[in-house]
Write a protein that holds these residues in place. Sequence first.
Motif, PDB file in Angstrom:
ATOM      1  N   PHE A  54     -13.836  -9.526  11.447  1.00 18.77           N
ATOM      2  CA  PHE A  54     -15.284  -9.712  11.513  1.00 18.77           C
ATOM      3  C   PHE A  54     -15.641 -10.595  12.700  1.00 18.77           C
ATOM      4  CE2 PHE A  54     -19.328 -11.593  10.031  1.00 18.77           C
ATOM      5  CZ  PHE A  54     -20.031 -10.426   9.812  1.00 18.77           C
ATOM      6  N   ALA A  55     -14.779 -11.578  12.944  1.00 19.97           N
ATOM      7  CA  ALA A  55     -15.023 -12.501  14.039  1.00 19.97           C
ATOM      8  C   ALA A  55     -14.536 -11.943  15.372  1.00 19.97           C
ATOM      9  CB  ALA A  55     -14.343 -13.834  13.747  1.00 19.97           C
ATOM     10  N   GLY A  56     -14.225 -10.676  15.401  1.00 24.05           N
ATOM     11  CA  GLY A  56     -13.857 -10.055  16.674  1.00 24.05           C
ATOM     12  C   GLY A  56     -12.367  -9.847  16.846  1.00 24.05           C
ATOM     13  N   GLY A  57     -11.585 -10.072  15.785  1.00 21.55           N
ATOM     14  CA  GLY A  57     -10.147  -9.832  15.884  1.00 21.55           C
ATOM     15  C   GLY A  57      -9.856  -8.337  15.869  1.00 21.55           C
ATOM     16  N   ASN A  58      -8.602  -8.005  16.066  1.00 23.23           N
ATOM     17  CA  ASN A  58      -8.257  -6.583  16.093  1.00 23.23           C
ATOM     18  C   ASN A  58      -7.020  -6.338  15.252  1.00 23.23           C
ATOM     19  OD1 ASN A  58      -8.336  -3.900  16.767  1.00 23.23           O
ATOM     20  ND2 ASN A  58      -7.218  -4.177  18.685  1.00 23.23           N
ATOM     21  N   LEU A  59      -7.132  -6.631  13.967  1.00 21.02           N
ATOM     22  CA  LEU A  59      -5.994  -6.401  13.082  1.00 21.02           C
ATOM     23  C   LEU A  59      -6.145  -5.036  12.436  1.00 21.02           C
ATOM     24  CD1 LEU A  59      -5.883  -9.890  11.336  1.00 21.02           C
ATOM     25  CD2 LEU A  59      -4.380  -9.057  13.136  1.00 21.02           C
ATOM     26  N   ARG A  60      -5.043  -4.306  12.352  1.00 24.38           N
ATOM     27  CA  ARG A  60      -5.106  -2.981  11.736  1.00 24.38           C
ATOM     28  C   ARG A  60      -4.263  -2.944  10.480  1.00 24.38           C
ATOM     29  NH1 ARG A  60      -3.946  -0.213  16.633  1.00 24.38           N
ATOM     30  NH2 ARG A  60      -5.786  -0.302  17.963  1.00 24.38           N
ATOM     31  N   GLU A  61      -4.581  -1.976   9.640  1.00 20.97           N
ATOM     32  CA  GLU A  61      -3.752  -1.770   8.465  1.00 20.97           C
ATOM     33  C   GLU A  61      -2.390  -1.245   8.898  1.00 20.97           C
ATOM     34  OE1 GLU A  61      -6.008   1.001   6.190  1.00 20.97           O
ATOM     35  OE2 GLU A  61      -6.975  -0.588   5.040  1.00 20.97           O
ATOM     36  N   GLU A  62      -1.354  -1.708   8.224  1.00 16.89           N
ATOM     37  CA  GLU A  62      -0.020  -1.214   8.556  1.00 16.89           C
ATOM     38  C   GLU A  62       0.322  -0.044   7.641  1.00 16.89           C
ATOM     39  OE1 GLU A  62       2.661  -4.460   8.258  1.00 16.89           O
ATOM     40  OE2 GLU A  62       2.269  -5.124  10.298  1.00 16.89           O
ATOM     41  N   VAL A  63       0.745   1.031   8.265  1.00 21.93           N
ATOM     42  CA  VAL A  63       1.082   2.210   7.478  1.00 21.93           C
ATOM     43  C   VAL A  63       2.572   2.498   7.641  1.00 21.93           C
ATOM     44  CG1 VAL A  63       0.637   4.642   7.091  1.00 21.93           C
ATOM     45  CG2 VAL A  63      -1.201   3.151   7.878  1.00 21.93           C
ATOM     46  N   VAL A  64       3.272   2.618   6.518  1.00 20.68           N
ATOM     47  CA  VAL A  64       4.689   2.981   6.554  1.00 20.68           C
ATOM     48  C   VAL A  64       4.812   4.437   6.106  1.00 20.68           C
ATOM     49  CG1 VAL A  64       6.959   2.530   5.607  1.00 20.68           C
ATOM     50  CG2 VAL A  64       5.401   0.643   6.037  1.00 20.68           C
ATOM     51  N   HIS A  65       5.319   5.272   6.992  1.00 20.00           N
ATOM     52  CA  HIS A  65       5.560   6.662   6.616  1.00 20.00           C
ATOM     53  C   HIS A  65       6.937   6.745   5.984  1.00 20.00           C
ATOM     54  CE1 HIS A  65       2.112   8.523   8.686  1.00 20.00           C
ATOM     55  NE2 HIS A  65       2.194   7.439   9.431  1.00 20.00           N
ATOM     56  N   ALA A  66       7.004   6.448   4.706  1.00 16.83           N
ATOM     57  CA  ALA A  66       8.316   6.405   4.050  1.00 16.83           C
ATOM     58  C   ALA A  66       8.930   7.798   3.975  1.00 16.83           C
ATOM     59  CB  ALA A  66       8.170   5.823   2.650  1.00 16.83           C
ATOM     60  N   VAL A  67       8.080   8.785   3.692  1.00 19.16           N
ATOM     61  CA  VAL A  67       8.546  10.172   3.663  1.00 19.16           C
ATOM     62  C   VAL A  67       7.565  10.972   4.513  1.00 19.16           C
ATOM     63  CG1 VAL A  67       8.951  12.190   2.218  1.00 19.16           C
ATOM     64  CG2 VAL A  67       9.541   9.929   1.362  1.00 19.16           C
ATOM     65  N   ASP A  68       8.091  11.722   5.457  1.00 14.76           N
ATOM     66  CA  ASP A  68       7.248  12.369   6.456  1.00 14.76           C
ATOM     67  C   ASP A  68       7.467  13.881   6.435  1.00 14.76           C
ATOM     68  OD1 ASP A  68       5.623  12.825   8.562  1.00 14.76           O
ATOM     69  OD2 ASP A  68       6.945  11.952  10.084  1.00 14.76           O
ATOM     70  N   LYS A  69       6.588  14.590   5.756  1.00 17.14           N
ATOM     71  CA  LYS A  69       6.598  16.055   5.729  1.00 17.14           C
ATOM     72  C   LYS A  69       7.978  16.628   5.417  1.00 17.14           C
ATOM     73  CE  LYS A  69       2.500  16.918   8.340  1.00 17.14           C
ATOM     74  NZ  LYS A  69       1.955  17.027   9.669  1.00 17.14           N
ATOM     75  N   VAL A  70       8.439  16.350   4.245  1.00 18.37           N
ATOM     76  CA  VAL A  70       9.770  16.815   3.862  1.00 18.37           C
ATOM     77  C   VAL A  70       9.665  18.108   3.056  1.00 18.37           C
ATOM     78  CG1 VAL A  70      11.702  16.299   2.315  1.00 18.37           C
ATOM     79  CG2 VAL A  70      10.903  14.588   3.927  1.00 18.37           C
ATOM     80  N   ASN A  71      10.474  19.082   3.436  1.00 18.53           N
ATOM     81  CA  ASN A  71      10.620  20.305   2.662  1.00 18.53           C
ATOM     82  C   ASN A  71      12.001  20.294   2.033  1.00 18.53           C
ATOM     83  OD1 ASN A  71       8.178  21.992   3.230  1.00 18.53           O
ATOM     84  ND2 ASN A  71       8.845  21.543   5.319  1.00 18.53           N
ATOM     85  N   LEU A  72      12.025  20.564   0.747  1.00 18.25           N
ATOM     86  CA  LEU A  72      13.312  20.474   0.049  1.00 18.25           C
ATOM     87  C   LEU A  72      13.221  21.321  -1.207  1.00 18.25           C
ATOM     88  CD1 LEU A  72      15.949  18.503  -0.126  1.00 18.25           C
ATOM     89  CD2 LEU A  72      14.638  17.336  -1.855  1.00 18.25           C
ATOM     90  N   HIS A  73      14.303  21.997  -1.535  1.00 14.72           N
ATOM     91  CA  HIS A  73      14.285  22.691  -2.820  1.00 14.72           C
ATOM     92  C   HIS A  73      15.612  22.474  -3.515  1.00 14.72           C
ATOM     93  CE1 HIS A  73      17.002  26.011  -1.735  1.00 14.72           C
ATOM     94  NE2 HIS A  73      16.585  25.724  -0.527  1.00 14.72           N
ATOM     95  N   VAL A  74      15.559  22.450  -4.826  1.00 10.27           N
ATOM     96  CA  VAL A  74      16.778  22.309  -5.624  1.00 10.27           C
ATOM     97  C   VAL A  74      16.776  23.455  -6.620  1.00 10.27           C
ATOM     98  CG1 VAL A  74      18.081  20.830  -7.162  1.00 10.27           C
ATOM     99  CG2 VAL A  74      16.665  19.799  -5.402  1.00 10.27           C
ATOM    100  N   ASP A  75      17.834  24.252  -6.617  1.00 10.75           N
ATOM    101  CA  ASP A  75      17.910  25.376  -7.542  1.00 10.75           C
ATOM    102  C   ASP A  75      18.423  24.916  -8.893  1.00 10.75           C
ATOM    103  OD1 ASP A  75      17.016  27.203  -5.683  1.00 10.75           O
ATOM    104  OD2 ASP A  75      19.032  27.499  -4.861  1.00 10.75           O
ATOM    105  N   GLU A  76      18.162  25.740  -9.874  1.00  9.54           N
ATOM    106  CA  GLU A  76      18.609  25.408 -11.227  1.00  9.54           C
ATOM    107  C   GLU A  76      20.138  25.305 -11.268  1.00  9.54           C
ATOM    108  OE1 GLU A  76      16.351  27.019 -14.240  1.00  9.54           O
ATOM    109  OE2 GLU A  76      17.232  25.466 -15.498  1.00  9.54           O
ATOM    110  N   GLY A  77      20.645  24.248 -11.868  1.00 11.93           N
ATOM    111  CA  GLY A  77      22.089  24.079 -12.008  1.00 11.93           C
ATOM    112  C   GLY A  77      22.783  23.552 -10.766  1.00 11.93           C
TER     113      GLY A  77
END
Lengths: 333, 327
Positions: A29-52
């Motif tokens: 508010f006083a003119g600082g420039n702090l941003r929210e920190e974002v952690v991309h813990a998982v980034d567009k993962v494609n995965l499949h698990v078949d039965e058994g």
Amino acid sequence: MMAEPLIELRDVSKRFVKTLDLAEKIVNFAGGNLREEVVHAVDKVNLHVDEGEVVGLVGESGCGKSTLGRVIAGIHAVSGGAVYYRGKDVTGLSPEKAKEWGLDVQMIFQDPMSSLNPRMRVRDIIGEAPVVHGIVDAGEMDNYVDDMLLRVGLDPLFKRRYPHQFSGGQRQRIGIARALAVRPGFLVCDEAIAALDVSIQAQVINLFSDLRQDLNLTYLFISHDLGVVEHLSDRVVIMYLGRVVESAPTEALFDEPNHPYTIALLAEVPRIENRGRKFMPIKGEIPSPIDPPSGCHFHPRCPHATERCALEQPILREVAPARYSACHLNDEA
Amino acid sequence: MEGEIPTLAVEGLKTFFFTKLGVAQAVNGVSFTVRKGEVVGLVGESGSGKSVTGFSLIGLVDPPGRVVEGKILFRGEDLAQADEDRMRSLRGRRIAMIFQDPMMTLNPVLRIDTQMIEAVRAHEKISEGDARIRARDALVQVGIPSPDERLKAYPHQFSGGMRQRVAIATALLHKPDLIIADEPTTALDVTIQGQILHEVQKLCRETGMSLIWITHDLSVVAGLADRICVMYAGKIVEKGKISDVLDSPLHPYTNGLIGSVPSHNRRGQPLAQIPGMTPSLLNLPQGCAFHPRCPRAGASCLVEPDITEPAKSDHQVRCVNPHLETS
């Protein structure tokens, strides 16, 4: 088209956002420039698990493997993408409907002491959920708990004890019995044997193998220990900094790793067969997921990195039948 | 080499803990030697007494624990008899220790340079500038990039692997004759573990420093150590050259441990497991402590077995019925 996978992830992302606190908002508010920190813990993962199937999910600390496991077990909501369970999208289900899915997917944690309530008796730890969910009648509970304890190799006489009265390996068996008590089809094991001694580890690994055969279970086995994963899994998925870099059937992956990170990882695994070897490590460390490198996340540590690797993110694509790798080097060959 | 005084010779070391519940015989008659420039692996599961052995050597056993018997001959001098002043002058200068958790070594509220310079000047009268150069060189030695800037950082600004390197660098400041490393890479990732093992191996070869590597992980020791001691319930059950012990283990426990390592087994096959669990040190089985879990146990196991050399010289085992046919 093959049989429908038991669980399928499509472009699943999980972001953790550190929001600004009051003091930081005032600074802004006083003119600082702090941003929210974002952690991309998982980034567009494609995965499949078949039965058994048993799928091993491998990566170093901070690569997002545990977060992915929790997303699959329904503990974390996704930030993007969709999770399909037996062909149904379960990402936006109502709590009522999500319950059925939640019971079918159970999780086993690394530290059994922090995942078992220290003030509950083993009988209640294992028996509570099946009674609440109407799987057994309250009157049948004792017999049911006995069955579960026998199944994981514990003496039913122990059921009136508390978790602290057991050794680490026994506690892990209680955790497994609790997960099995609601009759799941799919178990997510997050470093389930990492905290155990070698001889106890072998016992629990054998227990997992036996249960799989007896109950036709499907596992997602999350671990940093390649030796364990090689022993247990049908297929191995390697993650690096939130992304899947390689996925292949176990034998193919260990015989002929494709991605430079997988190659480096396999070379570093200490093996009992290797005597007096010279350790030739890869340089550097895992970068912070708050500020990941551009392009291919692995390029700053990769011995084969080119200019393109710093600019363009490689996509995970099929390099041989059933083998997937995300590396630009495959385009040149 | 014959006649040379080993860097360390431990003879019949006993460290007991006198607790309210009884006497825990954590280390019960351990003997081994470490020669100059040699890497000795001390392997065992939790509660086997491997860490207490390490702590006993450097005089860091806290009450209710006490070294009750035995000799710790460090270059001929018995440390078990040395007073606290003498231990203080040796600790950090001639014998150093690296712990599993580097935050145990590092003070979180002091900068790295403050801690390392203090460590140098605790044992030597040199100027702060010279001490800083020494600290900087030690950081270079363990492969820390831009050491001048890193000296000014606080421990929390380092990653786990980097912290462990700083701890190793601190241990190296006085070029000790012996380093005792207690599970130093257990908490680290595989690639970082590889880097640390690489640095440590290089240092031992280049400086002739001796190293005791305490671990539960046979695979790490297989690549690093020259000789190995396997501990079970406070005793060394087998010791010898790394290739002798791992290729033709004599003790059923060593044999079981090797069988339990997944990478050593065929995929999909059940692992050869050791039944049961490690006994409580307060209530050890009679005779050989391993006999309730041992597939080869017999009536003769109820008597405490002696150390023998049934197969080769320098390959000792504490078992009445060792695996001889495999060798």
